[in-house]
Design a protein around this motif. Structure first.
Motif, short mmCIF file in Angstrom:
data_model
loop_
_atom_site.label_atom_id
_atom_site.label_comp_id
_atom_site.label_asym_id
_atom_site.label_seq_id
_atom_site.Cartn_x
_atom_site.Cartn_y
_atom_site.Cartn_z
N MET A 102 -35.92 17.11 -32.25
CA MET A 102 -36.21 16.38 -31.01
C MET A 102 -36.36 17.34 -29.84
O MET A 102 -37.17 17.11 -28.93
N GLN A 103 -35.59 18.43 -29.86
CA GLN A 103 -35.70 19.43 -28.79
C GLN A 103 -37.07 20.10 -28.83
O GLN A 103 -37.68 20.35 -27.78
N ILE A 104 -37.58 20.38 -30.02
CA ILE A 104 -38.91 20.97 -30.15
C ILE A 104 -39.97 20.01 -29.61
O ILE A 104 -40.92 20.41 -28.93
N ILE A 105 -39.81 18.71 -29.91
CA ILE A 105 -40.75 17.70 -29.40
C ILE A 105 -40.77 17.72 -27.87
O ILE A 105 -41.82 17.62 -27.24
N ARG A 106 -39.59 17.86 -27.26
CA ARG A 106 -39.52 17.91 -25.80
C ARG A 106 -40.26 19.12 -25.25
O ARG A 106 -40.97 19.03 -24.23
N TYR A 107 -40.09 20.27 -25.90
CA TYR A 107 -40.79 21.48 -25.44
C TYR A 107 -42.31 21.32 -25.57
O TYR A 107 -43.07 21.71 -24.68
N VAL A 108 -42.75 20.74 -26.68
CA VAL A 108 -44.19 20.49 -26.88
C VAL A 108 -44.69 19.49 -25.84
O VAL A 108 -45.81 19.63 -25.32
N THR A 109 -43.87 18.50 -25.50
CA THR A 109 -44.24 17.53 -24.47
C THR A 109 -44.45 18.21 -23.13
O THR A 109 -45.40 17.90 -22.39
N ILE A 110 -43.57 19.14 -22.79
CA ILE A 110 -43.70 19.89 -21.53
C ILE A 110 -45.01 20.65 -21.50
O ILE A 110 -45.74 20.63 -20.49
N PHE A 111 -45.34 21.32 -22.61
CA PHE A 111 -46.59 22.09 -22.67
C PHE A 111 -47.81 21.18 -22.49
O PHE A 111 -48.71 21.48 -21.69
N ILE A 112 -47.83 20.06 -23.22
CA ILE A 112 -48.97 19.14 -23.14
C ILE A 112 -49.08 18.55 -21.74
O ILE A 112 -50.19 18.41 -21.19
#
Length: 419
Positions: A102-112
């Motif tokens: 879930m933490q990785i998803i959050r980081y990818v969300t920030i990038f997008i």
């Protein structure tokens, strides 16, 4: 209804109210009149679809203009990677690994979100009559402000969704999309009646629209409640040991195993490139943007195919025939005529695949209905199949979870005080 359930419902409503408040907080330094005029002229393309999912936050250039779509896009990317790479898939199944996932998803969300915010900021230069279009301040200054504002808004939405899921009732992300669509329905109804008054839509067309909506709702409810019940039997010893307990004698497999996820995922994937390409002045990229627009037939072909793909993909995640077969074997249960273990697993997979075929076609057909309505009757996106599908499915899912909470509290009360 118990106090605990009422509190959960109030918490859910409170967070949804906060979401609607955020939709009215604009990003500083923009010409809101020019932006609203631009969106009124582009209500039937990708921007109109994006605006619908955000609850009209885009036309106000709110801090949550990007909505929850960056998070959904990041989730799609991670789900595909988890299905491709076994290590990532194993991480997702573990309790500690799920937190990292879930933490990785959050980081990818920030990038997008940052990429989309920059794209939207440059796209605003082509709106309005000013030197920098709809931007009223220095471009570099506005770029920094808009990126931080949109990033903050998207992170707040993600947090609201998680809080609703953990402390409220229902799936937070689905309810945010549900709230955005429902909030625009009164305005859509009003604009439709204005079109009738001006003669752009005749009364007969309005009656046809109402009939299509009612028929779509009834059809969606019927399909969502449809399920295949696989009969199961238990060994005599197990029945005797559990004679005072209720043992379910069938396995329910829903016709639509994937729920509302496929149309949401498909819409997110189609909206993402459209948002990026809106900022480009290159004629070739603009041509691609026009092809991906909901006004073009190719958009709906892609929508149909993506919905079918995600229906199969997500069904394979939520329905694990091997785990069900292993649990049945451990509990002394079996499907009549099927060998326990591998034979049961193969049979369940076969049934699930057959149901998913019809379920995916149902989702794809309903999801492409908006284009037919917009093309031939000129009605807003809110009356389309995707919007109706999401609203009805989320409403059914939320009601089921409320009922489950009510029954759970009843069982707890009975176990505590007796009959």
């Amino acid at each position: 209804m118990s106090k605990a359930i009422i509190n959960k419902i109030l918490i859910t409503l409170g967070f949804l109210f906060l979401y609607r408040v955020l939709a009215y907080i604009p990003i500083p330094g923009v010409d809101l009149v020019a932006i609203k005029l631009f969106f009124s002229e582009n209500s039937n393309n990708a921007l109109g679809l994006f605006n619908m999912f955000s609850g009209n936050a885009v036309e106000r250039l709110s801090i949550i203009s990007l909505g929850i779509m960056p998070y959904i896009t990041a989730s799609i990317v991670m789900e595909l990677l988890a299905a491709t790479f076994p290590t990532l898939g194993k991480m997702k199944k573990e309790r500690d690994g799920m937190q990292k996932y879930m933490q990785i998803i959050r980081y990818v969300t920030i990038f997008i979100t940052i990429v989309q915010a920059i794209s939207v900021s440059f796209g605003l230069r082509s709106i309005g009559n000013g030197i920098n279009g709809a931007i009223l301040i220095d471009m570099k200054e506005f770029l920094v402000i808009s990126v931080f504002a949109m990033l903050t808004g998207t992170m707040l939405l993600m947090w609201i969704g998680e809080q609703i899921t953990q402390r409220g009732v229902g799936n937070g992300i689905s309810l945010i999309i549900f709230g955005g669509i429902v909030s625009g329905i009164p305005a859509a109804i009003s604009s439709t009646f204005k079109l009738v008054n001006t003669g752009d839509i005749n009364i007969l067309a309005l009656i046809v629209i109402a009939c299509v909506i009612v028929a779509a709702i009834c059809f969606i409810v019927f399909i969502e409640l449809a399920e295949r019940r696989i009969p199961i039997s238990y060994a005599r010893k197990v029945i005797m040991q559990n004679q005072n307990k209720r043992i379910m004698n069938y396995i329910p497999i829903k016709l639509n195993l994937s729920g509302v996820i496929p149309p949401i995922f498909a819409s997110a994937l189609l909206v993402f490139p459209s948002t990026l390409l809106q900022a480009s002045s290159n004629k070739y990229l603009q041509t691609i943007a026009d092809i991906l627009s909901p006004n073009h037939f190719f958009h709906h072909i892609l929508m149909f195919l993506l919905v079918v793909f995600f229906a199969y993909f997500y069904s394979s995640i939520v329905f694990n025939a091997k785990d069900i077969a292993d649990n049945l074997k451990r509990q002394g249960g079996y499907i009549p005529g099927m060998r326990p273990g591998e034979g049961t697993s193969s049979f369940l997979n076969s049934v699930a695949n057959n149901l998913t075929l019809w379920g995916s076609l149902y989702l794809a057909v309903v999801s492409t209905l908006p284009w037919l309505l917009v093309k031939f009757l000129g009605v807003p996106f809110y009356f389309g199949g995707t919007a109706v599908l999401i609203v009805v499915q989320v409403a059914i899912d939320t009601m089921r979870k409320i009922e489950a909470q009510v029954y759970m509290n009843k069982y707890k009360t009975l176990s505590a005080v007796g009959f």
